[in-house]
Design a protein around this motif. Structure first.
Motif, PDB file in Angstrom:
ATOM      1  N   PHE A 124       0.841  -1.197   0.000  1.00 57.74           N
ATOM      2  CA  PHE A 124       0.000   0.000   0.000  1.00 57.74           C
ATOM      3  C   PHE A 124       0.881   1.253   0.000  1.00 57.74           C
ATOM      4  N   SER A 153      -1.302  17.618   9.432  1.00 63.77           N
ATOM      5  CA  SER A 153      -2.422  17.751  10.365  1.00 63.77           C
ATOM      6  C   SER A 153      -3.732  17.191   9.822  1.00 63.77           C
ATOM      7  N   ARG A 190      -3.281   0.439  -3.809  1.00 67.39           N
ATOM      8  CA  ARG A 190      -3.053  -0.892  -3.270  1.00 67.39           C
ATOM      9  C   ARG A 190      -2.575  -1.813  -4.403  1.00 67.39           C
ATOM     10  N   MET A 221       3.081  13.627   3.652  1.00 72.09           N
ATOM     11  CA  MET A 221       3.992  12.524   3.948  1.00 72.09           C
ATOM     12  C   MET A 221       3.381  11.268   3.348  1.00 72.09           C
ATOM     13  N   LEU A 274      -0.217  -4.019   9.512  1.00 76.61           N
ATOM     14  CA  LEU A 274       0.604  -3.322   8.528  1.00 76.61           C
ATOM     15  C   LEU A 274       2.015  -3.100   9.065  1.00 76.61           C
ATOM     16  N   GLN A 286      -5.867  13.604   7.984  1.00 75.22           N
ATOM     17  CA  GLN A 286      -6.075  12.171   8.112  1.00 75.22           C
ATOM     18  C   GLN A 286      -5.233  11.361   7.138  1.00 75.22           C
ATOM     19  N   MET A 287      -4.794  10.199   7.556  1.00 72.39           N
ATOM     20  CA  MET A 287      -4.076   9.283   6.678  1.00 72.39           C
ATOM     21  C   MET A 287      -5.083   8.580   5.785  1.00 72.39           C
ATOM     22  N   GLN A 294      -0.460  11.121   4.080  1.00 76.33           N
ATOM     23  CA  GLN A 294      -0.844  11.843   5.301  1.00 76.33           C
ATOM     24  C   GLN A 294      -0.490  13.318   5.144  1.00 76.33           C
ATOM     25  N   PHE A 304       4.934  -0.489   8.256  1.00 78.35           N
ATOM     26  CA  PHE A 304       5.139   0.780   7.559  1.00 78.35           C
ATOM     27  C   PHE A 304       6.619   1.054   7.327  1.00 78.35           C
ATOM     28  N   GLY A 305       6.912   1.764   6.220  1.00 76.23           N
ATOM     29  CA  GLY A 305       8.211   2.399   6.072  1.00 76.23           C
ATOM     30  C   GLY A 305       8.250   3.676   6.886  1.00 76.23           C
ATOM     31  N   LYS A 306       9.407   4.353   6.883  1.00 71.92           N
ATOM     32  CA  LYS A 306       9.569   5.554   7.690  1.00 71.92           C
ATOM     33  C   LYS A 306       8.874   6.765   7.094  1.00 71.92           C
ATOM     34  N   LEU A 326      -5.660   6.030   2.171  1.00 78.21           N
ATOM     35  CA  LEU A 326      -5.069   5.084   1.245  1.00 78.21           C
ATOM     36  C   LEU A 326      -5.018   5.694  -0.152  1.00 78.21           C
ATOM     37  N   TYR A 331       0.129   5.017   1.528  1.00 77.84           N
ATOM     38  CA  TYR A 331      -0.775   5.889   2.277  1.00 77.84           C
ATOM     39  C   TYR A 331      -0.241   7.310   2.206  1.00 77.84           C
ATOM     40  N   PHE A 375       3.582   7.106   3.058  1.00 78.66           N
ATOM     41  CA  PHE A 375       4.081   5.894   3.693  1.00 78.66           C
ATOM     42  C   PHE A 375       3.823   4.689   2.794  1.00 78.66           C
TER      43      PHE A 375
END
Lengths: 117, 116
Positions: free
Chosen positions: A35, A42, A50, A89, A105, A44-45, A39, A107-109, A47, A37, A91
């Protein structure tokens, strides 16, 4: 255990141009999902896109597409015609093909994408 | 619209004073997750509920607890917040099917916790 690596902490793109965000992962499993994602600051994260590992065809969602290279364990995100609202950002995340209590999940950084007007 | 709701969006608490964060969902999903996210970092899974079954991550401090009184609600309790617990707390849900299949997590907007 699976790992997800996003080696670029930041990227910048000119509005209307194309940018590619890189992601690699490590797993011994053959069935899994990947996936991207998004963000925003400030906010919401959500999707973005996929990819099922068993599908050879790369996933596409409007201006977003992936380059999934299963053998190389690479999963990059291409954003075409970048817009100011793409600044966020991003992810990369991995999920094993597994149902039940332990499905989660990895996640990467993350990578911070800025869009220049 | 079906969604994941977190209250409050911003919470300030004092060092050592218990605090509870709330998450509710209208998606009727059977799994609810709590993540801790510090600035410019990836979310870190604290624990999740699969229906009523609680699943704690091995490295989640005992200071963090959770309750899920029904399908729709899930709470994160921090018994004695420290300065290091200041973070964004994200709730997420998913509908895990019985069989193998695709599903994804839906995230709430998060609660930003400040510890003074």
């Amino acid at each position: 255990a699976q790992t997800v690596t996003q080696s670029q902490p930041e990227m910048s793109v000119q509005e209307a141009e194309t940018v590619t965000l890189s992601c690699t992962y490590d797993t011994s499993e053959s069935d899994y999902y990947l996936f991207w994602y998004k963000q925003p600051p400030s906010r919401q994260m959500i999707l973005v896109i996929r990819q099922e590992a068993y599908k050879q065809q790369n996933a596409t969602e409007n201006r977003f597409s992936v380059n999934f290279q299963k053998a190389a364990k690479s999963f990059s995100l291409k954003i075409s015609d970048s817009q100011l609202g793409d600044a966020a950002m991003y992810f990369c995340a991995y999920r094993s093909e597994y149902t039940g209590a332990n499905s989660k999940l990895t996640f990467g950084k993350g990578i911070t994408l800025s869009v220049r007007p | 619209d079906a969604m994941v709701i977190q209250n409050p969006r911003y919470q300030v608490t004092q060092f050592g004073k218990p605090v509870t964060l709330s998450c509710s969902q209208t998606l009727n999903h059977n799994v609810m997750y709590w993540y801790q996210q510090k600035s410019s970092q990836a979310p870190k899974l604290l624990f999740h509920y699969y229906d009523k079954d609680f699943n704690n991550e091995a490295d989640t401090p005992d200071n963090f607890q959770s309750r899920r009184p029904n399908t729709s609600f899930c709470f994160l309790d921090i018994r004695s917040p420290g300065l290091g617990d200041a973070a964004m707390y994200l709730c997420a849900t998913s509908r895990v099917p019985r069989d193998r299949g695709r599903y994804e997590q839906y995230f709430g907007p998060g609660t930003r916790l400040t510890v003074t």
